[in-house]
Design an enzyme around this catalytic site. Structure first.
Site: not given
Length: 212
Positions: A25, A47, A55
């Site tokens: 990522y 988010e 995350w």
């Protein structure tokens, strides 16, 4: 904490140095410019779901989120009804939080309505600052800024929810509006939006391209 040089000779921050999913990522997506409505709506939604979680958790659930939320096409999500909410609350593959689910559906409707005033992409990118941070350690990376606070307020005026200044700062980092790659990282200045020393590249708008 400083950068970690991997076996491939590339320098990355600690959070992206070990987990293969996070490393990929970081290398391919984080910080690259996103200017399309669907891409920005997806990232804004993820988010919001990330708040209070890691995350990595959200990233692992991302395929399920995309399936559950119709590929984050704003028009489709805006049509979700009570049955869809119940379906999402029963879906163990995503984060089953009613407030965040309701906010995502409401934000889809706000995204559709915002098209009459230029659209989501135009609004988010209008808060690009004149310069971006040049952090050398993770401790140097800000978690909020005057621009993220202003973006949060603007989105709330347009009926968006779960768009606090810290969440919006993370969004701005993720989609290239700012560059908080550590100085010395192999990704620093790679987006085409910012130079390595924190200045806007050319006119501050990178050509649309896929991440390397």
């Amino acid at each position: 904490m400083h950068l970690i040089v991997g076996e491939d000779g590339l320098a990355r921050p600690p959070w992206a140095a070990t987990d293969p999913l996070l490393r990929d990522y970081y290398d391919r997506e984080w910080g690259m410019p996103v200017r399309d409505e669907t891409g920005l709506f997806e990232r804004l939604s993820l988010e919001a779901f990330q708040s209070g979680l890691s995350w990595a958790t959200i990233l692992r659930k991302r395929p399920a989120f995309r399936e559950a939320f119709a590929g984050f096409e704003a028009d489709a999500v805006a049509r979700f009804d009570d049955d869809d909410v119940e379906r999402l609350l029963a879906d163990a593959a995503i984060v089953r939080n009613r407030r965040k689910i309701d906010a995502t559906i409401g934000n889809a409707r706000a995204t559709v309505a915002l098209r009459e005033q230029g659209g989501l992409a135009e609004l988010i990118w209008s808060f690009q600052p004149e310069c971006t941070p040049t952090p050398e350690t993770l401790a140097d990376v800000p978690t909020v800024s005057a621009e993220s606070l202003a973006l949060s307020k603007a989105l709330k005026r347009h009926s968006f929810a779960h768009v606090g200044p810290t969440t919006m700062h993370a969004l701005m980092e993720a989609v290239g509006v700012i560059d908080t790659h550590l100085v010395g990282s192999h990704r620093r200045g790679s987006s085409g939006v910012w130079t390595a020393d924190g200045r806007r590249a050319v006119d501050g708008r990178a050509a649309e391209r896929q991440p390397a």
